[in-house]
Write a protein that holds these residues in place. Structure first.
Motif, mmCIF file in Angstrom:
data_model
loop_
_atom_site.group_PDB
_atom_site.id
_atom_site.type_symbol
_atom_site.label_atom_id
_atom_site.label_comp_id
_atom_site.label_asym_id
_atom_site.label_seq_id
_atom_site.Cartn_x
_atom_site.Cartn_y
_atom_site.Cartn_z
ATOM 1 N N GLN A 68 0.820 -1.207 0.000
ATOM 2 C CA GLN A 68 0.000 0.000 0.000
ATOM 3 C C GLN A 68 0.858 1.263 0.000
ATOM 4 O O GLN A 68 1.998 1.256 0.445
ATOM 5 C CB GLN A 68 -0.933 0.020 1.215
ATOM 6 N N ILE A 69 0.259 2.351 -0.504
ATOM 7 C CA ILE A 69 0.876 3.666 -0.436
ATOM 8 C C ILE A 69 0.693 4.178 0.990
ATOM 9 O O ILE A 69 -0.400 4.111 1.553
ATOM 10 C CB ILE A 69 0.228 4.632 -1.437
ATOM 11 N N ALA A 70 1.769 4.702 1.576
ATOM 12 C CA ALA A 70 1.713 5.105 2.979
ATOM 13 C C ALA A 70 2.640 6.278 3.249
ATOM 14 O O ALA A 70 3.584 6.538 2.501
ATOM 15 C CB ALA A 70 2.113 3.929 3.887
ATOM 16 N N LEU A 71 2.348 6.968 4.332
ATOM 17 C CA LEU A 71 3.291 7.928 4.882
ATOM 18 C C LEU A 71 4.352 7.158 5.660
ATOM 19 O O LEU A 71 4.031 6.144 6.289
ATOM 20 C CB LEU A 71 2.564 8.901 5.824
ATOM 21 N N PRO A 72 5.604 7.597 5.650
ATOM 22 C CA PRO A 72 6.610 6.912 6.470
ATOM 23 C C PRO A 72 6.185 6.925 7.942
ATOM 24 O O PRO A 72 5.645 7.911 8.432
ATOM 25 C CB PRO A 72 7.872 7.764 6.263
ATOM 26 N N GLY A 73 6.428 5.829 8.629
ATOM 27 C CA GLY A 73 6.080 5.783 10.048
ATOM 28 C C GLY A 73 5.826 4.375 10.521
ATOM 29 O O GLY A 73 5.999 3.407 9.780
ATOM 30 N N GLY A 74 5.421 4.275 11.780
ATOM 31 C CA GLY A 74 5.158 2.960 12.349
ATOM 32 C C GLY A 74 4.808 3.055 13.816
ATOM 33 O O GLY A 74 4.596 4.151 14.357
#
Length: 197
Positions: A68-74
């Motif tokens: 999936q397309i995502a913003l960097p992070g976690g």
């Protein structure tokens, strides 16, 4: 005017009060289960020169949201001070973005995902030249989308699909080969709606 980039517009958007959002906003007939939520932070990093937003395409082998397309992070790890620290750490791990190059200017209200996370979107400005370096185990591709697309509420629409036997509605904002959807699209739509003209 919706696509005009300026740091002042972005800062003004963050001064507008807004409540939390969730993957359940469009699915009121399917209320969220009562589960303990895992804290996470994502980084919406806009480049100072033109407002282009850094996004990733997640690796296909990941447990959560593969491909999936995502913003960097976690998720927030025990050594992270908070969601901002997690977002900056993950952005450095995923795409090589030095936290010292990011000026954090605020955050959006938390977003609850259908997978049991409560995600705090951190908004930052990338200062100086930056070329993403994807971490192969986590990121298949790192790329940018223009501020004009992200900032225009007209870029977003609602679609639906079957998930675990039920129809689920969600926001999408496709751009060229990139199918921006789900929590990432919902988070960015919240920002777009708050941007002043």
């Amino acid at each position: 005017m919706s696509g005009r980039w300026s740091e002042d517009r972005l800062r003004a958007a963050l001064s507008v009060p807004a409540g939390p959002s969730s993957d359940f906003d469009l699915n009121t007939d399917n209320p969220p289960p009562s589960t303990s939520l895992r804290r996470a932070g994502v980084l919406a990093a806009f480049h100072e020169s033109d407002g282009r937003l850094i996004l990733t395409k997640r690796a296909s082998g990941l447990r959560h949201h593969p491909g999936q397309i995502a913003l960097p992070g976690g998720k927030v790890d025990p050594l992270d001070a908070d969601e901002q620290a997690a977002a900056l750490r993950e952005a450095q791990e995923e795409i090589g973005l030095d936290p010292a190059q990011v000026q954090v200017i605020g955050a959006l209200a938390p977003h609850r995902t259908v997978t049991g996370f409560v995600v705090t979107p951190i908004i930052g400005i990338v200062r100086g030249p930056f070329a993403p370096v994807p971490e192969p185990g986590e990121v298949e591709e790192a790329f940018t989308l223009p501020f004009g697309h992200i900032a225009d509420p007209a870029s977003y629409r609602i679609e639906k699909r079957r998930w675990l036997g039920d129809w689920r509605h969600y926001y999408v904002a496709p751009c060229g080969p990139y199918y921006l959807w789900g929590a990432t699209a919902r988070i960015l739509l919240e920002l777009a709606r708050r941007l002043p003209a």
